[in-house]
Scaffold this motif. Structure first.
Motif, PDB file in Angstrom:
ATOM      1  N   VAL A 145       0.939  -1.200  -0.185  1.00  0.00           N
ATOM      2  CA  VAL A 145       0.088   0.483   0.320  1.00  0.00           C
ATOM      3  C   VAL A 145       1.195   1.127  -0.047  1.00  0.00           C
ATOM      4  O   VAL A 145       0.762   1.760  -0.911  1.00  0.00           O
ATOM      5  CB  VAL A 145      -0.784   0.134   0.943  1.00  0.00           C
ATOM      6  CG1 VAL A 145      -1.611   2.058   1.571  1.00  0.00           C
ATOM      7  CG2 VAL A 145      -1.911  -1.288   1.384  1.00  0.00           C
ATOM      8  N   ASP A 146       1.908   1.536   0.963  1.00  0.00           N
ATOM      9  CA  ASP A 146       2.832   2.205   1.563  1.00  0.00           C
ATOM     10  C   ASP A 146       3.502   2.612  -0.194  1.00  0.00           C
ATOM     11  O   ASP A 146       3.519   3.854  -0.590  1.00  0.00           O
ATOM     12  CB  ASP A 146       4.100   2.136   1.722  1.00  0.00           C
ATOM     13  CG  ASP A 146       3.800   2.192   3.527  1.00  0.00           C
ATOM     14  OD1 ASP A 146       2.366   2.407   3.930  1.00  0.00           O
ATOM     15  OD2 ASP A 146       4.001   1.279   4.018  1.00  0.00           O
ATOM     16  N   GLU A 147       3.706   1.662  -1.024  1.00  0.00           N
ATOM     17  CA  GLU A 147       4.046   2.348  -2.471  1.00  0.00           C
ATOM     18  C   GLU A 147       3.381   1.873  -4.205  1.00  0.00           C
ATOM     19  O   GLU A 147       4.047   1.887  -4.910  1.00  0.00           O
ATOM     20  CB  GLU A 147       5.370   0.318  -2.303  1.00  0.00           C
ATOM     21  CG  GLU A 147       6.590   0.761  -1.642  1.00  0.00           C
ATOM     22  CD  GLU A 147       8.005   1.960  -2.148  1.00  0.00           C
ATOM     23  OE1 GLU A 147       8.224   2.497  -3.059  1.00  0.00           O
ATOM     24  OE2 GLU A 147       7.295   2.967  -0.835  1.00  0.00           O
ATOM     25  N   ASP A 148       2.496   1.765  -3.780  1.00  0.00           N
ATOM     26  CA  ASP A 148       1.065   1.995  -4.511  1.00  0.00           C
ATOM     27  C   ASP A 148       1.014   1.052  -5.160  1.00  0.00           C
ATOM     28  O   ASP A 148       1.516   1.365  -7.104  1.00  0.00           O
ATOM     29  CB  ASP A 148       0.967   2.852  -4.839  1.00  0.00           C
ATOM     30  CG  ASP A 148       0.125   3.476  -5.330  1.00  0.00           C
ATOM     31  OD1 ASP A 148      -1.447   3.250  -5.278  1.00  0.00           O
ATOM     32  OD2 ASP A 148      -0.037   4.288  -7.086  1.00  0.00           O
ATOM     33  N   LEU A 149       1.732  -0.055  -4.482  1.00  0.00           N
ATOM     34  CA  LEU A 149       2.013  -1.366  -6.223  1.00  0.00           C
ATOM     35  C   LEU A 149       0.540  -2.836  -5.873  1.00  0.00           C
ATOM     36  O   LEU A 149      -0.633  -2.391  -5.223  1.00  0.00           O
ATOM     37  CB  LEU A 149       2.748  -2.793  -4.931  1.00  0.00           C
ATOM     38  CG  LEU A 149       4.068  -1.424  -5.038  1.00  0.00           C
ATOM     39  CD1 LEU A 149       5.427  -2.278  -4.306  1.00  0.00           C
ATOM     40  CD2 LEU A 149       4.873  -0.994  -6.523  1.00  0.00           C
ATOM     41  N   GLU A 150       0.694  -3.437  -6.976  1.00  0.00           N
ATOM     42  CA  GLU A 150      -0.049  -5.054  -7.249  1.00  0.00           C
ATOM     43  C   GLU A 150       0.039  -5.916  -6.623  1.00  0.00           C
ATOM     44  O   GLU A 150       1.567  -6.457  -5.657  1.00  0.00           O
ATOM     45  CB  GLU A 150      -0.330  -4.819  -8.365  1.00  0.00           C
ATOM     46  CG  GLU A 150      -0.594  -3.783  -9.284  1.00  0.00           C
ATOM     47  CD  GLU A 150      -0.078  -3.773 -10.731  1.00  0.00           C
ATOM     48  OE1 GLU A 150      -1.095  -3.876 -11.729  1.00  0.00           O
ATOM     49  OE2 GLU A 150       0.761  -3.977 -11.351  1.00  0.00           O
ATOM     50  N   LEU A 151      -0.801  -6.762  -6.141  1.00  0.00           N
ATOM     51  CA  LEU A 151      -1.239  -8.165  -5.675  1.00  0.00           C
ATOM     52  C   LEU A 151      -1.400  -8.313  -6.617  1.00  0.00           C
ATOM     53  O   LEU A 151      -3.150  -8.674  -7.430  1.00  0.00           O
ATOM     54  CB  LEU A 151      -2.153  -7.871  -4.169  1.00  0.00           C
ATOM     55  CG  LEU A 151      -1.553  -7.455  -3.038  1.00  0.00           C
ATOM     56  CD1 LEU A 151      -2.356  -5.741  -3.270  1.00  0.00           C
ATOM     57  CD2 LEU A 151      -1.502  -8.211  -2.151  1.00  0.00           C
ATOM     58  N   LEU A 152      -1.004 -10.042  -6.743  1.00  0.00           N
ATOM     59  CA  LEU A 152      -2.017 -11.645  -7.501  1.00  0.00           C
ATOM     60  C   LEU A 152      -2.203 -12.294  -6.854  1.00  0.00           C
ATOM     61  O   LEU A 152      -1.103 -12.489  -6.515  1.00  0.00           O
ATOM     62  CB  LEU A 152      -1.267 -11.652  -9.071  1.00  0.00           C
ATOM     63  CG  LEU A 152      -1.265 -12.689  -9.648  1.00  0.00           C
ATOM     64  CD1 LEU A 152      -2.768 -12.578 -10.805  1.00  0.00           C
ATOM     65  CD2 LEU A 152       0.123 -13.186 -10.877  1.00  0.00           C
ATOM     66  N   CYS A 153      -3.672 -13.039  -6.899  1.00  0.00           N
ATOM     67  CA  CYS A 153      -3.739 -13.991  -5.503  1.00  0.00           C
ATOM     68  C   CYS A 153      -4.267 -14.658  -6.816  1.00  0.00           C
ATOM     69  O   CYS A 153      -4.704 -15.153  -8.105  1.00  0.00           O
ATOM     70  CB  CYS A 153      -4.976 -13.385  -4.965  1.00  0.00           C
ATOM     71  SG  CYS A 153      -4.943 -11.516  -3.984  1.00  0.00           S
TER      72      CYS A 153
END
Length: 174
Positions: A68-76
């Motif tokens: 969240v801090d780095e505004d990154l993505e998640l792939l679940c």
């Protein structure tokens, strides 16, 4: 719930040669759901995935920033095999939540993750499909989180009476 988390430079999921989802830098998270998971487990896992400090800060100090801090993505990616046991040399999956129930649980988990972060930053595969997952691991960093201390078996046999039964519930609060 169990999550096998890999910090990645990029990752993607394909089914039958068709690209389903892809992300750039962020986390690829394999999600296992056991037969006794509850909404509290789901809430715990969402909170942890969004707050884990797995990335360097602007001064290159390690373990300082979250996805969240780095505004990154998640792939679940749903993965019932995370709840395996062994019968000799053969895996057994009786601890995994049954298919229909786990599909609904997993979809609620993905929706909760999207609701608490940014919907366009949370991607997933196809529940129950035979998927190919490509990962460019960053580090490599691979970590595991489980929402409960006890998943049907007492993992901490040395726990005192006072701490033993509460330990699982307390772990959901961290």
């Amino acid at each position: 719930m169990k999550a096998l988390i890999q910090r990645v430079m990029n990752a993607n999921v394909t089914v039958n040669g068709e690209l389903i989802s892809n992300i750039g830098q962020g986390l690829c998270v394999f999600i296992g759901i056991t037969h006794n998971d509850t909404p509290k487990d789901m809430e715990y896992m969402v909170r942890k995935l969004l707050s884990l400090k797995l990335f360097n800060d602007e001064n290159d100090k390690k373990w300082k920033k979250s996805v969240v801090d780095e505004d990154l993505e998640l792939l679940c990616v749903s993965q019932f095999t995370l709840y395996n046991t062994w019968k000799g040399n053969k895996p057994d999956f009786h601890l995994a939540m049954p298919g229909d129930k786990s599909k609904e649980f997993y979809e609620q988990f993905i929706q909760m993750l999207r609701n608490q972060y940014k919907p366009d930053k949370v991607k997933d595969g196809v529940f129950g499909a035979y998927m190919q997952v490509s990962i460019q691991n960053d580090g490599p960093v691979t970590l595991e989180i489980e929402s409960r201390v006890n998943t049907g078996k007492n993992k901490n046999k040395n726990a005192s009476k006072e701490n033993g039964p509460l330990q699982a519930e307390e772990s959901l609060e961290t």
